[in-house]
Design a protein around this motif. Structure first.
Motif, PDB file in Angstrom:
ATOM      1  N   ALA A 162       0.836  -1.206   0.000  1.00 44.77           N
ATOM      2  CA  ALA A 162       0.000   0.000   0.000  1.00 44.77           C
ATOM      3  C   ALA A 162       0.870   1.256   0.000  1.00 44.77           C
ATOM      4  O   ALA A 162       0.572   2.233  -0.701  1.00 44.77           O
ATOM      5  N   LYS A 163       1.953   1.254   0.768  1.00 40.38           N
ATOM      6  CA  LYS A 163       2.862   2.409   0.764  1.00 40.38           C
ATOM      7  C   LYS A 163       3.472   2.608  -0.618  1.00 40.38           C
ATOM      8  O   LYS A 163       3.582   3.736  -1.114  1.00 40.38           O
ATOM      9  N   ARG A 188      -1.283  -9.428  -8.869  1.00 42.33           N
ATOM     10  CA  ARG A 188      -2.409  -8.517  -9.116  1.00 42.33           C
ATOM     11  C   ARG A 188      -3.340  -8.490  -7.910  1.00 42.33           C
ATOM     12  O   ARG A 188      -3.860  -7.446  -7.534  1.00 42.33           O
ATOM     13  N   SER A 189      -3.537  -9.638  -7.299  1.00 44.02           N
ATOM     14  CA  SER A 189      -4.395  -9.687  -6.126  1.00 44.02           C
ATOM     15  C   SER A 189      -3.813  -8.846  -4.999  1.00 44.02           C
ATOM     16  O   SER A 189      -4.531  -8.127  -4.304  1.00 44.02           O
ATOM     17  N   ARG A 190      -2.507  -8.917  -4.819  1.00 45.48           N
ATOM     18  CA  ARG A 190      -1.865  -8.105  -3.780  1.00 45.48           C
ATOM     19  C   ARG A 190      -2.011  -6.617  -4.076  1.00 45.48           C
ATOM     20  O   ARG A 190      -2.247  -5.801  -3.169  1.00 45.48           O
ATOM     21  N   ALA A 191      -1.863  -6.256  -5.343  1.00 40.67           N
ATOM     22  CA  ALA A 191      -2.014  -4.842  -5.706  1.00 40.67           C
ATOM     23  C   ALA A 191      -3.435  -4.366  -5.439  1.00 40.67           C
ATOM     24  O   ALA A 191      -3.649  -3.248  -4.948  1.00 40.67           O
ATOM     25  N   GLU A 192      -4.423  -5.196  -5.755  1.00 43.12           N
ATOM     26  CA  GLU A 192      -5.809  -4.830  -5.489  1.00 43.12           C
ATOM     27  C   GLU A 192      -6.054  -4.702  -3.988  1.00 43.12           C
ATOM     28  O   GLU A 192      -6.742  -3.776  -3.530  1.00 43.12           O
ATOM     29  N   ASP A 193      -5.496  -5.623  -3.204  1.00 42.25           N
ATOM     30  CA  ASP A 193      -5.644  -5.539  -1.746  1.00 42.25           C
ATOM     31  C   ASP A 193      -5.006  -4.264  -1.212  1.00 42.25           C
ATOM     32  O   ASP A 193      -5.535  -3.617  -0.301  1.00 42.25           O
ATOM     33  N   ALA A 194      -3.844  -3.907  -1.776  1.00 44.90           N
ATOM     34  CA  ALA A 194      -3.161  -2.683  -1.333  1.00 44.90           C
ATOM     35  C   ALA A 194      -3.991  -1.450  -1.654  1.00 44.90           C
ATOM     36  O   ALA A 194      -4.085  -0.517  -0.844  1.00 44.90           O
ATOM     37  N   ALA A 195      -4.610  -1.433  -2.819  1.00 49.75           N
ATOM     38  CA  ALA A 195      -5.458  -0.292  -3.188  1.00 49.75           C
ATOM     39  C   ALA A 195      -6.647  -0.181  -2.252  1.00 49.75           C
ATOM     40  O   ALA A 195      -7.007   0.909  -1.798  1.00 49.75           O
ATOM     41  N   ARG A 196      -7.273  -1.306  -1.950  1.00 50.69           N
ATOM     42  CA  ARG A 196      -8.416  -1.273  -1.024  1.00 50.69           C
ATOM     43  C   ARG A 196      -7.986  -0.791   0.361  1.00 50.69           C
ATOM     44  O   ARG A 196      -8.720  -0.083   1.047  1.00 50.69           O
ATOM     45  N   ARG A 197      -6.781  -1.181   0.768  1.00 50.48           N
ATOM     46  CA  ARG A 197      -6.282  -0.751   2.068  1.00 50.48           C
ATOM     47  C   ARG A 197      -6.124   0.769   2.109  1.00 50.48           C
ATOM     48  O   ARG A 197      -6.510   1.414   3.095  1.00 50.48           O
TER      49      ARG A 197
END
Length: 939
Positions: free
Chosen positions: A564-565, A599-608
């Motif tokens: 997320a950072k 991609r899943s991690r990037a989506e999770d980071a965006a939601r965070r």
């Protein structure tokens, strides 16, 4: 089954039969016992007895049914038969004439649900009077434990176990019916599930979670399944009267079965209830006094005299409260004014909540209980004369019991970022309370039943009005005030601080000077945004620290937070305040061709980031970073890989979208491409040149020739310096700049650039390379525009030959060469030679892309030829299709459309429709007055 297998036993004693106000029935589960099920080990009494002693105006019972002790092995009756017999038995023993509540454990909850569903008159009499049900570890969707234990031969035919099998269709059907039956909210519920695995139950068995949360939760709207730290057996054996199960069941009973002493209060509550429906929906009331019992005075909260621009938002909140939506969550980034809106709502609409208005800060979980307790004491509700002498837990219980009655009250949970805190503290649904939550979190678990409302920044005119609240001596149309509001992106907190600064410095600094300072790179450190003291809402007057509240919650030990950072650092490299396409942001973090995990991690980071209020979820699945949040992110993000990653992502997407030939598809990326390109200009490296080239192409396609020329010239200069004067990319820049000059009518300046690009490609790539064909094509186009058809024809023919050989006869570039040569032949009057070339080009392009702008060119050329041959109907049809394609590709007001319209008008007139022909000419004239364009492209 025979009713003798059922037994109803009293618990404690009611006052007298003629004053008993209701019944409470405890129903044990599979293998349970009417007394031991509810009693803690070693205790002399069970908690149903404690409740009976506290509410002697209610009749408490325990229902014994045949799945108890050793009887359960012989059960042969299905649950439906048992439920029907239980209903008849209860009615025969005096139940069904008074309001009733059920407290159930495990399978006992299934028995009660089936009984309430039973169509018999006895069951329906009980159902009509059921006011509350408590489900403790009830397997609404079955238990996997039953599936396992039935493998033991001696147990395989036990009907009770059959009924408990996991995912059994009959259980799902029963639960679906029950959710519908309770949808009107007339029956209140408490739901609990076990948190520990059961080590031994009935038989020696490995530890197992008998009823997991997903089965214990019946899915009733606005009812939350609460975890209790116990196993399946111990969960209904509280050893302490202060245990939450005992206290919350008592609160539920007091809510739905009020005591005799509560009758006057109930009458007052009924009178008070009539106020809430009169809540004004069209007119926003002026701030007024809060009702007696409100706790706002203890919090030091008051209306803001500079509050502006939020009337529509207040009306939306009022409509939601009026329509019975118990919990409304106002969401938005830090500084957008969520807390201020909640304060204003309380002071403007509080008069319609006669039970009082209460403010609870949820920032610190350990400080919530003391705030709730304060709502019941002196200066607030004053629930008891000795309230201050009670333990805090007792004070909290009394306040929550008051919140759960019918009296309309407004409770504000400010800065609630955790769903678990809301689940823990909200008033029970169905009472008179309305809850207004403020939070950065935009998305909430649907099972909470909350109504989210996203709060946006202020409108420009409201922003100026807020600034003028501090400087009323300035005019409402002062351009510097408007510019300051824009620079601060209309964020209320920043506007409030800047307004204070304008007021404090009014004698030594003009608004224009403040504006210049705010436009400096270190704007987040400017005194206008970092004031000492507090805002009217009690927040620290510091924009940077407001944003840091969310950022500081990112944990460096958590991979999602680390991502997320990194994602925030990349978002800060893009155009602030503009919608960021989701794909662009994801690719900037994980790179090209990421696997599903990345991609899943990037989506999770965006939601965070969105949940923490560091980024907004925009329309169309994209995101938006507020201008000041972007400045904050740049000041805290330490990620050297962010900018090059963003450059690569933006360039890749721009090239992909430019290749479609439809400039409108690239509109979403244009502000980011321009922002990233401008930032790259200082580097003068290859990446900067590539970005300039892509931006040049897109601006050219949109008809912005002046803007395109600026970036085209920079791309050429950068590539000549970084790659050398004879590099193929340098030739591309020469070609693009020449195209722009030609579009602007500067043929003399364009020709040497075309010739130089041709010379480079012939020397470096070879005389038969496709890029050489492109240079030949473009130079020929210039010669044709100058009327030198003789010089242009051999260049077109050579370009066509190269493309047919290198790319194949059905490549779109080959079709372009066919088009260009055919149009030249038509201009020379050789229709017979031009027509087959155009028809071949149409066939190729129709097969590849029936919506391509190149196809429109071919249709246009063929239309002019068949018109000259006298086939007006076909010419009209061809031009109609060309117009449709060009409108889809360029928009209805592009010059290409104007050219098509001008060609169609005389044909329509010849066909006899003069009125339409005139309209076509008038539309073309309007377009030409606004735009200019060219069909040739480049990079």
């Amino acid at each position: 089954m025979h009713s003798s297998a059922l037994r109803l036993q009293p618990i404690g004693s009611a006052l007298r039969a003629n004053v008993v106000r209701g019944d409470v029935v405890f129903v044990h589960g599979f293998g349970g016992d009417p007394r031991e099920t509810w009693r803690a080990n070693g205790a002399s009494s069970a908690w149903p007895e404690w409740l009976a002693d506290a509410r002697r105006d209610l009749a408490f019972h325990t229902l014994t049914w045949p799945v108890a002790g050793n009887d359960w092995l012989s059960v042969t009756d299905a649950l439906t038969t048992l439920a029907s017999a239980a209903a008849a038995y209860l009615c025969a023993n005096g139940l069904g004439g008074r309001p009733v509540c059920f407290v159930t454990h495990s399978m006992g909850g299934l028995l009660v649900k089936q009984m309430l569903r039973d169509p018999s008159p006895a069951a329906q009499a009980i159902a009509e009077r059921t006011r509350g049900v408590v489900f403790v570890a009830t397997p609404h969707l079955g238990s996997g434990f039953a599936n396992v234990i039935r493998r033991i031969p001696i147990l395989s035919s036990a009907i009770a176990l059959v009924e408990l099998e996991r995912d059994r269709q009959s259980l799902s059907a029963l639960n679906d019916w029950y959710r519908t039956w309770v949808a009107d909210g007339s029956c209140l519920h408490l739901v609990y599930h076990e948190a520990r695995r059961t080590r031994k139950w009935l038989l020696p068995w490995p530890s197992i979670l008998v009823v997991p949360r997903e089965s214990a939760d019946p899915g009733i709207a606005k009812v939350i399944a609460t975890s209790i730290d116990a196993d399946h057996i111990e969960i209904v054996k509280p050893a302490d009267p202060e245990h939450r199960l005992v206290k919350e069941v008592r609160i539920l009973l007091d809510s739905v079965l009020p005591s005799l002493s509560a009758e006057p209060q109930a009458a007052a509550a009924e009178s008070a209830e009539s106020l809430l429906p009169s809540l004004p929906l069209d007119v926003v009331p002026a701030p007024g006094q809060l009702p007696p019992g409100s706790q706002f005075a203890l919090r030091g909260l008051h209306p803001n005299p500079l509050f502006v621009g939020r009337d529509d938002d207040l009306r939306v909140l009022a409509r939601n409260m009026n329509q019975g939506r118990s919990i409304v969550v106002t969401t938005g980034i830090g500084g957008v004014g969520k807390t201020q809106l909640a304060i204003e709502f309380a002071f403007r609409y509080g008069q319609f909540f006669p039970g009082g208005v209460f403010w609870i800060s949820m920032e610190r979980a350990d400080a919530i209980a003391s705030q709730v307790a304060a709502c019941g004491g002196p200066g607030a509700m004053e629930l008891r004369p000795d309230f201050g002498d009670l333990k805090q837990d007792d004070q909290v219980s009394l306040v929550r019991a008051a919140w759960n009655d019918r009296t309309p009250r407004l409770v504000v949970f400010d800065n609630c970022e955790e769903e678990s805190l809301l689940r823990e503290w909200w008033p029970a649904p169905g009472g008179g309370c309305r809850v207004l939550v403020t939070s950065r979190r935009p998305a909430w678990d649907p099972t909470l039943g909350v109504t989210p409302y996203a709060l946006d920044i202020l409108a420009p005119e409201a922003s100026v009005a807020l600034l003028r609240g501090f400087r009323p001596d300035l005019a409402s149309d002062d351009p510097d005030l408007a510019a300051i509001a824009t620079e601060l992106d209309h964020l209320p907190l920043a506007l409030h601080l800047a307004g204070s600064y304008l007021r404090d410095r009014q004698y030594d600094m003009s608004p224009a000077q403040v504006l210049r300072e705010l436009r400096q790179p270190q704007m987040m450190e400017h005194p206008a945004l970092a004031r000492s003291g507090k805002t009217p809402t009690g927040r620290e007057a510091h924009v940077w620290r407001t944003f840091a509240l969310g950022f500081d919650r990112l944990n460096s030990a958590d991979q999602i937070d680390v991502d997320a950072k990194a994602l925030l650092a990349r978002a800060a490299c893009l155009a602030p305040g503009e919608l960021i396409p989701r794909e662009l942001l994801v690719v900037s973090l994980v790179g090209e061709g990421p696997d599903a995990v990345d991609r899943s991690r990037a989506e999770d980071a965006a939601r965070r980031l969105v949940d923490l209020g560091q980024m907004e979820g925009g329309g169309g699945g994209g995101f938006r970073l507020h201008r000041l949040l972007a400045a904050f992110a740049r000041s805290v993000a330490d990620d050297a890989s962010a900018r090059p990653a963003v450059d690569r992502a933006v360039l890749g997407m721009a090239r992909e979208l430019n290749a479609t030939g439809d400039p409108r598809r690239a509109e979403s990326i244009l502000p980011h491409l321009r922002f990233v390109t401008d930032a790259a200009l200082a580097r003068d490296d290859v990446s900067a040149g590539d970005l300039c080239g892509s931006l040049d192409y897109l601006l050219d396609a949109r008809g912005d020739y002046a803007g395109a020329r600026l970036y085209s010239e920079r791309a050429l200069a950068i590539r000549e310096k970084a790659l050398g004067p004879e590099h193929p990319d340098t030739a591309t820049s020469l070609n693009n700049l020449a195209l722009l000059l030609q579009a602007q009518g500067d043929f003399a300046a364009a020709r040497p650039l075309y010739e130089r690009a041709l010379a480079i490609n012939e020397k470096v790539l070879g005389p038969e390379h496709p890029d050489t064909a492109t240079s030949l094509n473009n130079l020929a186009g210039l010669l044709r525009a100058q009327g030198d058809f003789a010089a242009a024809r051999p260049l077109y023919e050579r370009a066509l030959a190269i493309r047919e050989k290198a790319l194949g006869p059905e490549h779109p570039d080959t079709a372009t060469s066919l088009n260009n040569l055919a149009l030249l032949l038509r201009a020379q009057g050789d229709f017979a030679a031009a027509r087959p070339l155009l028809e071949r080009a149409i066939t190729v392009l129709d097969r590849i892309d029936a919506r391509s702008s190149g196809l429109a060119v071919s249709l246009f050329g063929l239309a002019l030829i068949v018109r000259a041959e006298g086939d007006l109907a076909r010419a009209s049809s061809l031009l109609e299709r060309a117009i449709e394609i060009d409108e889809a590709a360029y928009g209805p007001d592009h010059l290409e459309v104007a050219t098509d319209l001008e060609a169609l008008a005389p044909i329509v007139e010849e066909l006899g429709d003069r009125a339409r022909a005139q309209k076509l000419r008038e539309r073309a004239a309007r377009i030409r007055a606004r735009s200019a364009g060219s069909k040739e492209g480049g990079e």
